[in-house]
Write an enzyme that holds these catalytic residues in place. Structure first.
Site, PDB file in Angstrom:
ATOM      1  N   SER A  18       0.870  -1.183   0.000  1.00 20.32           N
ATOM      2  CA  SER A  18       0.000   0.000   0.000  1.00 20.32           C
ATOM      3  C   SER A  18       0.900   1.224   0.000  1.00 20.32           C
ATOM      4  O   SER A  18       2.055   1.151   0.462  1.00 20.32           O
ATOM      5  CB  SER A  18      -0.857   0.001   1.271  1.00 20.32           C
ATOM      6  N   TYR A  72      -2.115  -0.851  10.362  1.00 21.67           N
ATOM      7  CA  TYR A  72      -2.084  -0.934   8.895  1.00 21.67           C
ATOM      8  C   TYR A  72      -0.802  -0.279   8.370  1.00 21.67           C
ATOM      9  O   TYR A  72      -0.064  -0.882   7.582  1.00 21.67           O
ATOM     10  CB  TYR A  72      -3.324  -0.252   8.307  1.00 21.67           C
ATOM     11  N   LYS A 125       2.133  -2.557   6.684  1.00 23.28           N
ATOM     12  CA  LYS A 125       2.375  -2.365   5.251  1.00 23.28           C
ATOM     13  C   LYS A 125       3.815  -1.895   5.000  1.00 23.28           C
ATOM     14  O   LYS A 125       4.402  -2.228   3.971  1.00 23.28           O
ATOM     15  CB  LYS A 125       1.353  -1.400   4.648  1.00 23.28           C
TER      16      LYS A 125
END
Ligand SMILES: NC(=O)c1ccc[n+]([C@@H]2O[C@H](COP(=O)([O-])OP(=O)(O)OC[C@H]3O[C@@H](n4cnc5c(N)ncnc54)[C@H](O)[C@@H]3O)[C@@H](O)[C@H]2O)c1
Length: 266
Positions: A146, A159, A163
């Site tokens: 991402s 997150y 990532k």
């Protein structure tokens, strides 16, 4: 592209897409099948995996693409179906929101699942794929990370951090195995209109919604990148500029991120 072999020929290639029952993974399965690849669609949601596989003329291999046993079972089923796996798309991901304190803090379970699915799934896939790939001097891994793994994601600490780890692992593989015929690429989109974006809460939608792209834009970027082997696959080209700004002046960049956070604070 320097130091990387010829691009991947999708026609006839054996391809696995994890998390292929929805969003970006479903689009990748669709595009690969349309290009003549033989595709195995994995998803934790068995009905979704079967629906996409049925739609694109692929084979479904439902199951957990993160656990040690799940990855082993998936790769084994895919090898039975495809013979060789030419391209493995480690795409399944989870998007826990929350910070480290207060009502909105991410839980232990959020941190654990973020690392299981967003990082360790890729490590486990590489562990079972690499021995055969190194033996035949060829193999292709596309990691869906991402832009949050290059920059950050306000409001979603597990997150952003997991990532970054996904990008770091892909970089490590690329640095270690390029000369042995292994191509590793990291797909790093910002907002993409999928169920994950819908579920990302008010902050997620506020940050990503305006510039979000349709999955087709991601599919285009991936097909282009598979042909030339570049490491970073950026469906939002502006991410390249943000990354340069961050590297050139981390303090200024973090200051700007904090000003953005202040605008988001209730
Ligand atoms: N949508 C975005 O804005 C965006 C932006 C950047 C990166 N990404 C990344 O793209 C990838 C795909 O996300 P999406 O937006 O298509 O989301 P999505 O929710 O539409 O699809 C994700 C799929 O992964 C499956 N999945 C989750 N855990 C799994 C597991 N352990 N094993 C097998 N399948 C599992 C889910 O069942 C779901 O079908 C994720 O890695 C995500 O982090 C998404």
């Amino acid at each position: 592209m320097a130091d990387v072999g010829p691009g991947l020929e999708l026609a006839g290639a054996g391809v696995v897409v994890t998390g292929g029952g929805s969003g970006i993974g479903a689009e990748l399965a669709r595009r690969f099948a349309a290009a003549g690849a033989r595709v195995v669609v994995n998803d934790l949601d068995a009905d979704a995996a079967r629906a996409v596989a049925g739609e694109v003329g692929a084979v479904a291999a439902p199951g957990d693409a993160a656990s040690v046993d799940g990855v082993a079972a998936l790769v084994s089923a895919a090898r039975d179906e495809l013979g060789e796996i030419d391209l493995f798309c480690a795409n399944a991901g989870v998007a826990a929101t929350g910070g480290v304190t207060g009502d909105a803090a991410a839980t232990e379970a959020d941190w654990a699942s973020s690392f299981e699915v967003n990082v360790l799934a890729h490590v486990r896939a590489a562990q079972v794929l690499l021995p055969q790939w190194l033996e035949r001097g060829r193999g292709h891994l596309l990691v869906t990370a991402s832009a949050a793994g290059l920059l950050t994601m306000l409001g979603s600490a597990p997150y952003a951090v997991s990532k970054h780890a996904a990008v770091a692992f892909a970089e490590w593989l690329r640095a270690t195995y390029t000369h042995r015929g292994i191509v590793v690429q990291a797909l790093c989109p910002q907002g993409v209109r999928t169920p994950m974006l819908e579920a990302s809460g008010e902050v997620g939608r506020a940050l990503l919604g305006a510039d979000a792209v349709d999955v087709g834009v991601v599919g285009d970027a991936v097909l282009e990148a598979l042909a030339d082997g570049r490491f970073l696959v950026l469906p939002h080209p502006e991410v390249h500029g943000y990354l340069q700004a961050k590297a050139a002046d981390p303090d200024a960049w973090l200051g700007a991120m904090n000003r953005l956070q202040q605008r988001l604070d209730p």
